[in-house]
Design a protein around this motif. Structure first.
Motif, PDB file in Angstrom:
ATOM      1  N   PRO A 188       0.828  -1.211   0.000  1.00  0.00           N
ATOM      2  CA  PRO A 188       0.000   0.000   0.000  1.00  0.00           C
ATOM      3  C   PRO A 188       0.862   1.261   0.000  1.00  0.00           C
ATOM      4  N   ALA A 189       0.466   2.250  -0.761  1.00  0.00           N
ATOM      5  CA  ALA A 189       1.228   3.491  -0.841  1.00  0.00           C
ATOM      6  C   ALA A 189       1.270   4.209   0.501  1.00  0.00           C
ATOM      7  N   VAL A 190       0.274   3.960   1.356  1.00  0.00           N
ATOM      8  CA  VAL A 190       0.228   4.635   2.662  1.00  0.00           C
ATOM      9  C   VAL A 190       1.103   3.932   3.695  1.00  0.00           C
ATOM     10  N   HIS A 191       1.611   2.783   3.378  1.00  0.00           N
ATOM     11  CA  HIS A 191       2.434   2.062   4.343  1.00  0.00           C
ATOM     12  C   HIS A 191       3.781   2.778   4.484  1.00  0.00           C
ATOM     13  N   PRO A 192       4.312   2.887   5.690  1.00  0.00           N
ATOM     14  CA  PRO A 192       5.588   3.598   5.886  1.00  0.00           C
ATOM     15  C   PRO A 192       6.731   3.054   5.032  1.00  0.00           C
ATOM     16  N   LEU A 193       6.740   1.735   4.755  1.00  0.00           N
ATOM     17  CA  LEU A 193       7.822   1.152   3.960  1.00  0.00           C
ATOM     18  C   LEU A 193       7.789   1.616   2.508  1.00  0.00           C
TER      19      LEU A 193
END
Length: 301
Positions: free
Chosen positions: A170-175
């Motif tokens: 997911p683009a919102v994931h910190p990684l």
């Protein structure tokens, strides 16, 4: 003893004249005389009695003539049969097993096959990996495309290309902010792969890359379809999957991120499985086609 010596012997025996035999053979008379004399020396018998005006067969020559004619007839039959086999081999389709789509790389391979033999027709049969390999082993297929590097009993693998894999999350994931993304940072995040990933060699390639990074991937919910999984990651599901770099345009949403793994690339090899005892001519053709296709793909990278 050479076949041409028998040809010269029979020609002189039928013409009873060295000059006419030479004309019939389209060579000079001296060559006919030299080779017949050489044959006589090797056999230890005189085949012709020669005078300045006549040439006649000796009793030994008359006895050996039918044998020589039989040898030449057998040679002609052998050559004709070999040519028929070559024509049959070209006419018989090349039967290839395939599974998932190979995309534009299939065109590269087919171009390489056509360069080897423009007459050769190619037939495809789609089935699961294990069924494809069984059909190669029992001769129902000449070869089969397989992903993964594991050797198969009774088969050899002709290398073709390696597909680079990207991490999708997911683009919102910190990684997602990391590019390239160290794989060890994915520890504990569920990995979603299709049930067919094990058969295709995909899970093996991903697992090997993760273990090289120091962890065992955690299995998440299996993919029902790639499109559905990408949609669920786009909605923020805490998970990751992989995508072929050549197909990264499938993730056409700003809500997912495709990231290169840090360190060595994550690669899934594709090759052609063939039997070691495949017809030699067909095996040589496939070896040459695979080498040409691999070279063309490397050149285009």
């Amino acid at each position: 003893m050479e076949l041409r010596q028998l040809q010269y012997f029979t020609a002189v025996a039928e013409e009873l004249h060295f000059g006419r035999a030479a004309q019939r053979l389209h060579i000079v008379q001296s060559a006919v005389s030299q080779q017949v004399q050489r044959l006589e020396r090797e056999l230890g018998v005189l085949l012709f009695q020669r005078t300045s005006r006549t040439v006649v067969l000796t009793p030994e020559g008359r006895q050996l003539l039918p044998r020589a004619l039989a040898v030449l007839a057998a040679t002609d039959a052998f050559t004709a049969e070999a040519r028929q086999l070559a024509e049959y081999g070209a006419a018989r389709p090349l039967r290839l097993g395939t599974g998932s789509s190979l995309g534009s790389r299939l065109d590269v391979f087919l171009d390489a096959v056509a360069e080897q033999d423009t007459r050769l027709r190619v037939q495809f049969e789609k089935s699961g990996r294990e069924e494809r390999l069984r059909r190669v082993r029992d001769g129902r297929l000449d070869a089969a495309f397989v992903r993964g590097a594991a050797p198969q009993a009774g088969l050899r693998r002709l290398p073709l290309w390696e597909d680079r894999l990207l991490v999708v999350l997911p683009a919102v994931h910190p990684l997602a902010a990391l590019d390239p993304l160290p794989l060890h940072r994915l520890r504990g995040l569920p990995l979603r792969l299709a049930p067919s990933a094990r058969e295709s060699g995909l899970s093996e390639a991903v697992g090997a890359a993760c273990r090289a990074a120091g962890f065992e991937p955690e299995s998440g919910r299996p993919n029902t379809s790639l499109a559905e999984t990408l949609a669920e990651l786009a909605a923020g599901e805490e998970a990751w999957t992989v995508l072929f770099a050549a197909s990264s345009d499938l993730a056409i949403t700003r809500r997912v991120a495709c990231r290169e793994p840090a360190g060595p690339p994550m690669l899934l090899p594709t090759g052609l499985a063939v039997r070691d005892d495949l017809e030699p001519g067909r095996l040589r053709l496939l070896e040459a086609a695979c080498a040409a296709a691999a070279s063309a793909i490397d050149h285009d990278r």
